[in-house]
Design a protein around this motif. Structure first.
Motif, PDB file in Angstrom:
ATOM      1  N   GLU A   1      37.154  48.935  52.507  1.00  0.00           N
ATOM      2  CA  GLU A   1      36.532  48.176  51.415  1.00  0.00           C
ATOM      3  C   GLU A   1      37.406  48.249  50.181  1.00  0.00           C
ATOM      4  O   GLU A   1      38.230  49.162  50.026  1.00  0.00           O
ATOM      5  N   THR A   2      37.185  47.266  49.272  1.00  0.00           N
ATOM      6  CA  THR A   2      37.989  47.225  48.054  1.00  0.00           C
ATOM      7  C   THR A   2      37.174  46.619  46.917  1.00  0.00           C
ATOM      8  O   THR A   2      36.158  45.940  47.137  1.00  0.00           O
ATOM      9  N   TRP A   3      37.652  46.872  45.700  1.00  0.00           N
ATOM     10  CA  TRP A   3      37.027  46.307  44.498  1.00  0.00           C
ATOM     11  C   TRP A   3      38.013  45.361  43.826  1.00  0.00           C
ATOM     12  O   TRP A   3      39.211  45.663  43.710  1.00  0.00           O
TER      13      TRP A   3
ATOM     14  N   ASN B   1      43.491  44.359  42.993  1.00  0.00           N
ATOM     15  CA  ASN B   1      42.372  45.065  43.602  1.00  0.00           C
ATOM     16  C   ASN B   1      42.701  46.532  43.816  1.00  0.00           C
ATOM     17  O   ASN B   1      43.886  46.928  43.834  1.00  0.00           O
ATOM     18  N   TYR B   2      41.711  47.337  43.995  1.00  0.00           N
ATOM     19  CA  TYR B   2      41.949  48.753  44.272  1.00  0.00           C
ATOM     20  C   TYR B   2      40.894  49.263  45.243  1.00  0.00           C
ATOM     21  O   TYR B   2      39.735  48.822  45.186  1.00  0.00           O
TER      22      TYR B   2
ATOM     23  N   ASP C   1      35.447  48.100  36.276  1.00  0.00           N
ATOM     24  CA  ASP C   1      35.021  49.330  36.937  1.00  0.00           C
ATOM     25  C   ASP C   1      34.241  48.979  38.202  1.00  0.00           C
ATOM     26  O   ASP C   1      33.915  47.834  38.461  1.00  0.00           O
ATOM     27  N   ARG C   2      33.932  49.972  39.019  1.00  0.00           N
ATOM     28  CA  ARG C   2      33.293  49.735  40.306  1.00  0.00           C
ATOM     29  C   ARG C   2      31.868  49.205  40.158  1.00  0.00           C
ATOM     30  O   ARG C   2      31.347  48.593  41.080  1.00  0.00           O
ATOM     31  N   GLU C   3      31.256  49.445  38.993  1.00  0.00           N
ATOM     32  CA  GLU C   3      29.903  48.947  38.784  1.00  0.00           C
ATOM     33  C   GLU C   3      29.875  47.458  38.480  1.00  0.00           C
ATOM     34  O   GLU C   3      28.894  46.772  38.766  1.00  0.00           O
TER      35      GLU C   3
ATOM     36  N   SER D   1      31.723  51.315  32.179  1.00  0.00           N
ATOM     37  CA  SER D   1      30.478  51.378  32.937  1.00  0.00           C
ATOM     38  C   SER D   1      29.276  51.602  32.035  1.00  0.00           C
ATOM     39  O   SER D   1      28.147  51.392  32.455  1.00  0.00           O
TER      40      SER D   1
ATOM     41  N   PRO E   1      38.839  43.564  40.444  1.00  0.00           N
ATOM     42  CA  PRO E   1      38.538  43.490  39.003  1.00  0.00           C
ATOM     43  C   PRO E   1      39.025  42.175  38.400  1.00  0.00           C
ATOM     44  O   PRO E   1      39.938  41.530  38.923  1.00  0.00           O
TER      45      PRO E   1
ATOM     46  N   SER F   1      32.967  45.140  38.766  1.00  0.00           N
ATOM     47  CA  SER F   1      33.928  44.277  39.453  1.00  0.00           C
ATOM     48  C   SER F   1      33.341  43.754  40.757  1.00  0.00           C
ATOM     49  O   SER F   1      32.310  44.231  41.233  1.00  0.00           O
TER      50      SER F   1
ATOM     51  N   TYR G   1      33.012  43.192  44.758  1.00  0.00           N
ATOM     52  CA  TYR G   1      33.170  44.144  45.858  1.00  0.00           C
ATOM     53  C   TYR G   1      33.291  43.381  47.168  1.00  0.00           C
ATOM     54  O   TYR G   1      32.507  42.454  47.450  1.00  0.00           O
TER      55      TYR G   1
END
Length: 936
Positions: A855-857, A847-848, A895-897, A799, A859, A899, A901
């Motif tokens: 909701e999911t992310w 995904n995670y 990362d969530r920033e 990130s 990558p 990947s 969404y």
């Protein structure tokens, strides 16, 4: 005022404060070389510090000029002969008059002490030579034999013989017996100067017949004739080693001669008057000459020329070139503005006010008008062609410290001690508006190239930028810790420079106001800054009496110009690159840029970063060259922080060809100048020029700077290489700049987000006053030293770190062209880090969270730059949702920033039901699908 011309070289010292008011007839060094004495038609002897040029003392009591001078062997006595027929002997240390020797019936033309200091000899137009007891002043003997006036005398080095010159002849005398030994005939006119070589075996004579002759000092037989002067030779002097001879002439030149071969070099100093007297310093490094009311001291090895014209003695407060560069205007504390012809140095005219001193001047863009800001709060407009006073602008309530015309010439800006900036109609003189906002006096104003922005520097330590059309404030530039004396825009309008009482110059981004560089090196307040016409060079003048030249792009110090004896108050570049400097010493210097060819070579300090030993320890630095081409010699000045380091010694290394001879090291304050030359060939490639040793007196961060760096080939042609400075950093330096108890890539990010910040800052690792790529490279190098490899980089750091960021760091770091191992390690670490941030293959990752609700992310990683699209399908293959991610550079998007969404909704923004879905990653040449589960 003295106007002088020099070629951006440092081979002279000019003496101007408390200067002579009439022609200098004689100059002489004290035996220890520390003092220079000058005698003049103005009935005075003046003593100067030969090293600094500072005025020390005036000796008077003369009524008809001082024609000749001589120091005793011990340097404790100074004798001066006068046209009034008297010789006065002074205590050279206190200035007390010891004796007045009378006996000659006509003017005393020459005086000389014997080598043991016991005898003083004097020659006179009364055709006699007198010998005096130097201690008591008693007359011992009168030598007669000349048929005309005695115009010169000289003791042999052993004191046993005395030579005297007159009309077409030289007599040699036995001093102990007072008898004439022989006469030397050869000149066709008056012999007005004599000088023995240090070994006594050669005697030189200068004559009105335009020639110099060298004789056997023992037998009087002729050895050689030196011809080249086009008028009377008025003075000659041997160098202490006897290899060179210097001469001054009525033809307004000084010439350097090879005493063996007779070859000579004309020093075209452009004297406005005859050169009556020349003399060598005892160490042979310099020689002095008196011309007109001015004394010059030249570097004997370089023989760099200088031209001077004496004018006024009041302080020079401001200088400005006419738009065409043919005229230079200078403002003075005596309320005068003077114009000078740049090509000839001749005064053009003087425009005199009433009583108020001039504080600043500016030429209008069309060259027709000169504006002067004055101490009485007024602004005078002068006709630059006729010199007439055109108009007075009134409105300020205190001294006007800065004036400037807009580029189109329609607006005149002025800054004052009354804290305001005023804008005036330049044609009518009508006031336009008052810009109010500074909390203290405004020292300087400058227009941007487009005329839309005005910068003002103030004693409140701030710079303000104003909209010229509306008068509205645009921004405040903060960073200086003391008053801002001068501001200047670069020719491309992108950079603003400021000089301050805090001893620094700052370079700012003119559009954003961000600090770009802090230029540190002056020992006192910076009074003036100005850019060269091509924008490549920034010049700064200081209270420390020097002018410094800087690389405007990098902020690197390139050269220091010395010559003024008081603070430099104003600078101006001419259209051809000539630099003018005005000083409170009453002088204007015109420095012509030396046209040195550029070279690919780089001369730098190695290592460029070194950890400081403990106090009392020593460190060794090398001066290295890379990409050298045809190098037979070099010169470099090393500047160090005397509060942190003490110079111990230096040595020339083996880069130059065999047989290279190193010149004596010159140590002056915080500067060490090294030079060496080989006549046996030239060297190429990389190597070490010299090494220097220092003792640590304070374990603190400091900078070791290079300036006045020249490389020389076998033909004597100098070239100017790029230079690289060095940093000494503290042993206790913490690489954990973000203070999170871990040294990792987050420290690099911490530094990069503070680029451009100045002042106290943890991110300023090398403590040079500004956060930049150099600090980042240092921390990266520390990682390498501590065996920190990219493998230690963790995914949770994604990130804060991307491939794009590291690529940018690498590009900037490589532009530094580092030569030391420390910085090279830092760059290698960044290269490895970039590799670690570049995937070997493109892939869609799980995904995670999975299963997820709501909701999911998603990558993924990219091996190369690509346009990315992610599509969500149900089990029947029906498209549920399409995510257009857009163009992405190669790298990890995990990362969530970074990947992709998905909020669990379809294209109609309705929440999807529980079940199995499929996610597909698409690029132009890649596709991969994974299963995902939604649980409600």
């Amino acid at each position: 005022m003295l106007l002088s011309l020099d070629a951006f070289a440092q081979h002279y010292t000019r003496l101007t404060p408390e200067g002579h008011r009439d022609t200098v007839r004689s100059v002489v060094f004290s035996p220890d070389g520390r003092t220079l004495a000058s005698g003049s038609y103005d009935d005075t002897i003046r003593l100067w510090d030969a090293q600094t040029g500072e005025y020390k003392r005036t000796l008077t009591r003369y009524t008809n000029g001082v024609g000749s001078l001589a120091f005793s062997a011990e340097g404790d006595m100074l004798a001066g002969g006068s046209d009034d027929g008297a010789i006065r002997v002074w205590d050279a240390l206190t200035g007390a008059l010891l004796h007045t020797l009378r006996g000659h019936e006509r003017a005393v033309t020459s005086v000389a002490f014997s080598s043991d200091g016991r005898l003083l000899a004097s020659g006179s137009h009364d055709k006699t030579i007198r010998l005096w007891d130097a201690e008591t002043g008693a007359s011992l003997r009168t030598l007669k034999g000349h048929h005309s006036g005695v115009t010169s005398i000289a003791f042999s080095p052993n004191g046993h013989s005395l030579a005297s010159g007159g009309w077409r002849e030289i007599h040699l005398w036995d001093v102990r017996r007072g008898l004439q030994k022989r006469s030397i005939i050869g000149h066709n006119d008056w012999v007005v100067s004599l000088a023995y070589r240090a070994d006594g075996r050669a005697l030189a004579s200068g004559s009105y017949d335009y020639s110099i002759r060298v004789w056997n000092g023992l037998t009087g037989l002729p050895l050689r004739t030196l011809e080249g002067h086009t008028h009377e030779v008025l003075s000659v002097a041997f160098s202490p080693d006897g290899r060179s001879l210097v001469s001054g002439s009525y033809d307004k030149t000084t010439r350097l001669w090879d005493a063996v071969t007779g070859d000579h070099e004309v020093i075209r100093a452009g004297h406005s008057n005859l050169v009556l007297s020349v003399t060598y310093s005892p160490d042979g490094h310099t020689f002095a000459g008196g011309s007109g009311a001015t004394i010059h001291i030249w570097d004997a090895a370089a023989g760099e020329p200088m031209r001077t014209l004496e004018g006024h003695t009041s302080r020079v407060t401001s200088v400005a070139y006419s738009p065409g560069g043919r005229t230079l205007a200078s403002g003075y504390s005596d309320a005068a503005v003077r114009l000078w012809d740049v090509l000839t140095g001749a005064p053009v005219r003087t425009m005199k006010g009433e009583t108020a001193g001039v504080r600043s001047i500016a030429y209008s863009p069309d060259g027709r008008t000169i504006a002067s800001g004055n101490e009485d709060a007024s602004i005078h407009l002068w006709d630059a062609v006729t010199g007439g006073h055109a108009q007075t602008l009134e409105g300020h309530t205190s001294s006007v410290l800065g004036v400037a015309y807009s580029p189109d010439g329609r607006t005149l800006a002025s800054g004052s001690y009354d804290r305001t900036v005023r804008l005036w109609n330049a044609a009518t003189g009508a006031p336009l508006r008052i810009l109010d906002g500074h909390r203290s006096g405004v020292e300087s104003v400058a227009f941007s190239l487009d005329g839309h922005t005005l910068a003002s520097g103030s004693h409140d330590a701030n710079i303000r930028l104003w909209n010229v059309n509306t008068g509205a404030p645009l921004r405040i530039l903060e960073g200086h810790t003391a008053g801002v004396k001068s501001v200047a825009f670069s020719p491309d309008n992108l950079t603003l420079a400021s000089g301050s009482h805090d001893k620094t110059i700052r370079l700012w981004d003119a559009k954003t106001g961000l600090s770009l560089h802090i230029l540190d090196g002056h020992a006192s307040s910076v009074g003036s800054v100005t850019f060269s016409p091509d924008g490549r060079t920034l010049a700064s003048g200081s209270y420390d009496k020097t002018v410094r030249l800087w690389n405007a792009a990098t902020g690197t110090h390139e050269r220091t110009l010395r010559g003024h004896s008081d603070w430099v108050s104003s600078l101006a570049f001419g259209a051809d690159g000539t630099l003018a400097s005005g000083s409170h010493d009453g002088a204007v210097h015109m420095w012509e840029r030396e046209a040195l060819p550029e070279t690919r070579a780089v001369v730098s300090v190695s290592p460029s970063v070194v950890l400081s030993p403990a106090i009392g320890g020593q460190l060794t630095l090398s001066i290295i060259v890379a990409d050298g081409e045809n190098i037979a010699g070099y010169q470099v000045t090393v500047e160090f922080d005397i509060s942190a380091l003490s110079y111990v010694g230096s040595s020339n290394e083996d880069y130059l060809p065999e047989g290279a001879v190193a010149a004596p090291t010159v140590v002056s304050g915080n500067n060490v100048t090294l030079s060496a030359m080989s006549r046996a060939g030239e060297s190429n490639g990389a190597g070490t020029l010299a090494t220097l040793s220092f003792e640590v007196i304070d374990e603190r961060a400091s900078t070791v700077r290079l300036s006045e760096v020249f490389l020389i080939d076998n033909a004597g042609v100098k070239s100017s290489p790029r230079i690289g400075n060095g940093q000494v950093v503290e042993q206790r330096l913490s690489w954990d700049v973000n203070q999170d108890s871990a040294v990792d890539v987050r420290d690099l990010v911490f530094i990069s987000t503070r680029f451009g910040q100045s002042g106290e800052n943890r991110a300023d690792v090398n403590r040079d006053g500004v956060v930049n790529i150099q600090d980042l490279v240092l921390v990266a190098g520390a990682f390498a030293i501590r065996a920190a490899a990219p493998a230690t980089w963790r995914r949770d750091q994604e990130s804060v770190l991307t491939r794009t960021i590291v690529t940018k760091w690498l590009d900037e770091a490589r532009e530094l062209h580092p030569t030391d191992a420390f910085s090279k390690r830092g760059i290698r670490y960044l290269e490895r880090l970039l590799t670690a941030l570049t995937p070997t293959e493109t892939a869609l990752l799980p995904n995670y969270p999975n299963p997820f609700n709501p909701e999911t992310w998603i990558p993924y990683r990219l091996a190369r730059d690509a346009d990315v699209q992610i599509c969500i399908y149900d089990t029947k293959g029906v498209l549920v949702r399409r995510l257009d991610v857009g163009h992405r550079p190669a790298g990890f998007y995990t990362d969530r920033e970074r990947s992709a969404y998905w909020d669990g909704r379809n294209e109609s923004t309705e929440s999807v039901v529980s079940g199995t879905y499929f996610c597909q990653l698409r690029t132009r040449d890649f596709s991969q699908t994974r299963r995902m589960i939604v649980v409600k």
